[in-house]
Design an enzyme around this catalytic site. Structure first.
Site, PDB file in Angstrom:
ATOM      1  N   HIS A   1       4.721   3.876   3.391  1.00 41.01           N
ATOM      2  CA  HIS A   1       5.590   4.757   2.587  1.00 41.01           C
ATOM      3  C   HIS A   1       5.410   6.218   3.004  1.00 41.01           C
ATOM      4  CE1 HIS A   1       5.264   1.501  -0.761  1.00 41.01           C
ATOM      5  NE2 HIS A   1       6.487   1.442  -0.280  1.00 41.01           N
TER       6      HIS A   1
ATOM      7  N   LYS B   1       9.762  -5.710 -14.919  1.00 40.14           N
ATOM      8  CA  LYS B   1       8.897  -6.099 -13.803  1.00 40.14           C
ATOM      9  C   LYS B   1       7.440  -5.726 -14.097  1.00 40.14           C
ATOM     10  CE  LYS B   1       8.902  -5.638  -8.776  1.00 40.14           C
ATOM     11  NZ  LYS B   1       9.512  -4.937  -7.648  1.00 40.14           N
TER      12      LYS B   1
ATOM     13  N   ARG C   1      10.890  -2.288   8.292  1.00 34.98           N
ATOM     14  CA  ARG C   1       9.703  -2.644   9.080  1.00 34.98           C
ATOM     15  C   ARG C   1      10.037  -3.668  10.153  1.00 34.98           C
ATOM     16  NH1 ARG C   1       6.732  -4.008   3.587  1.00 34.98           N
ATOM     17  NH2 ARG C   1       8.819  -4.869   3.424  1.00 34.98           N
TER      18      ARG C   1
ATOM     19  N   SER D   1       3.349  -3.368  -0.228  1.00 34.73           N
ATOM     20  CA  SER D   1       2.604  -3.196  -1.483  1.00 34.73           C
ATOM     21  C   SER D   1       2.139  -4.553  -2.008  1.00 34.73           C
ATOM     22  CB  SER D   1       3.485  -2.519  -2.537  1.00 34.73           C
ATOM     23  OG  SER D   1       3.884  -1.250  -2.101  1.00 34.73           O
TER      24      SER D   1
HETATM   25  O1  PNS Z   1      10.516  -0.762  -3.237  1.00 36.70           O
HETATM   26  P1  PNS Z   1      11.540  -1.734  -3.745  1.00 36.70           P
HETATM   27  O2  PNS Z   1      11.016  -2.431  -4.967  1.00 36.70           O
HETATM   28  O3  PNS Z   1      12.002  -2.668  -2.676  1.00 36.70           O
HETATM   29  O4  PNS Z   1      12.807  -0.839  -4.205  1.00 36.70           O
HETATM   30  C1  PNS Z   1      13.980  -1.454  -4.683  1.00 36.70           C
HETATM   31  C2  PNS Z   1      14.925  -0.407  -5.334  1.00 36.70           C
HETATM   32  C3  PNS Z   1      14.205   0.399  -6.376  1.00 36.70           C
HETATM   33  C4  PNS Z   1      15.449   0.515  -4.238  1.00 36.70           C
HETATM   34  C5  PNS Z   1      16.121  -1.188  -5.956  1.00 36.70           C
HETATM   35  O5  PNS Z   1      15.619  -2.218  -6.752  1.00 36.70           O
HETATM   36  C6  PNS Z   1      17.021  -0.304  -6.812  1.00 36.70           C
HETATM   37  O6  PNS Z   1      17.724   0.540  -6.292  1.00 36.70           O
HETATM   38  N1  PNS Z   1      17.011  -0.518  -8.155  1.00 36.70           N
HETATM   39  C7  PNS Z   1      17.755   0.271  -9.089  1.00 36.70           C
HETATM   40  C8  PNS Z   1      18.913  -0.506  -9.708  1.00 36.70           C
HETATM   41  C9  PNS Z   1      20.108  -0.504  -8.788  1.00 36.70           C
HETATM   42  O7  PNS Z   1      20.681   0.510  -8.432  1.00 36.70           O
HETATM   43  N2  PNS Z   1      20.521  -1.736  -8.375  1.00 36.70           N
HETATM   44  C10 PNS Z   1      21.611  -1.941  -7.434  1.00 36.70           C
HETATM   45  C11 PNS Z   1      21.077  -1.937  -6.007  1.00 36.70           C
HETATM   46  S1  PNS Z   1      22.354  -2.345  -4.855  1.00 36.70           S
END
Ligand code: PNS
Length: 163
Positions: free
Chosen positions: A17, A41, A89, A127
């Protein structure tokens, strides 16, 4: 002023990150590291702890740490961001990331998604794996900032493997 949002769970922050934050700073004046507040979550570290950790590990000019809930694109638009930054990645990340990028573009055409390739040295670091290894007594030294390592040791005890 070009602002980008770097969203994620960051539970916990890894060196992968940090690498993406540094790369983002080369392209944008401000990178907002935005922690998703997701009540449903189960997380290892609280949102407050994750805020503290990121502020401590990335105290660089141009970095701001924040939280968001709801739709990411709504948050990005409210912040006046030009782009969303996500790290890739390996090919396996791409399919999910492409789906999200296209959905986000459909919802908010004015916000671009920029994919940045993380350094090879951290291409296997996630993570989820960091938590699993630390919880089972393995060392994650060199894969996470020291502030995260210390907190993992506080949670799970010191690793039994040699570093
Ligand atoms: O680090 P992560 O957990 O892979 O991040 C995922 C994240 C936070 C980018 C994604 O879950 C997100 O954007 N959530 C917010 C809700 C949202 O906008 N959902 C539609 C995504 S197309």
């Amino acid at each position: 002023m070009r602002r980008a949002i770097y969203p994620g769970s960051f539970d916990p922050l890894t060196n992968g990150h940090l690498d993406i934050i540094e790369r983002g700073l080369r392209l944008f004046d401000e990178v907002v590291v935005a922690i998703l507040v997701n009540q449903s979550k189960q997380s290892l570290f609280s949102v407050e702890e994750r805020l503290e950790i990121i502020r401590h590990a990335a105290p660089w000019p141009g970095v701001r740490v924040d939280t968001f809930d709801g739709l990411l694109v709504h948050y990005a638009a409210a912040q006046g961001a030009a782009a969303l930054v996500r790290g890739i990645r390996a090919v396996s990340d791409y399919e999910y990331e492409l789906q999200m990028a296209l959905m986000n573009r459909r919802l908010e055409p004015n916000v671009e998604t920029v994919f940045l390739m993380s350094t090879e040295a951290y291409s296997f670091v996630s993570s989820r794996l960091v938590k699993e290894v630390a919880s089972l007594g393995g060392s994650v030294a060199g894969l996470v900032p020291s502030v995260v390592e210390e907190r993992l040791v506080a949670r799970f005890g010191r690793s039994s493997t040699k570093e």
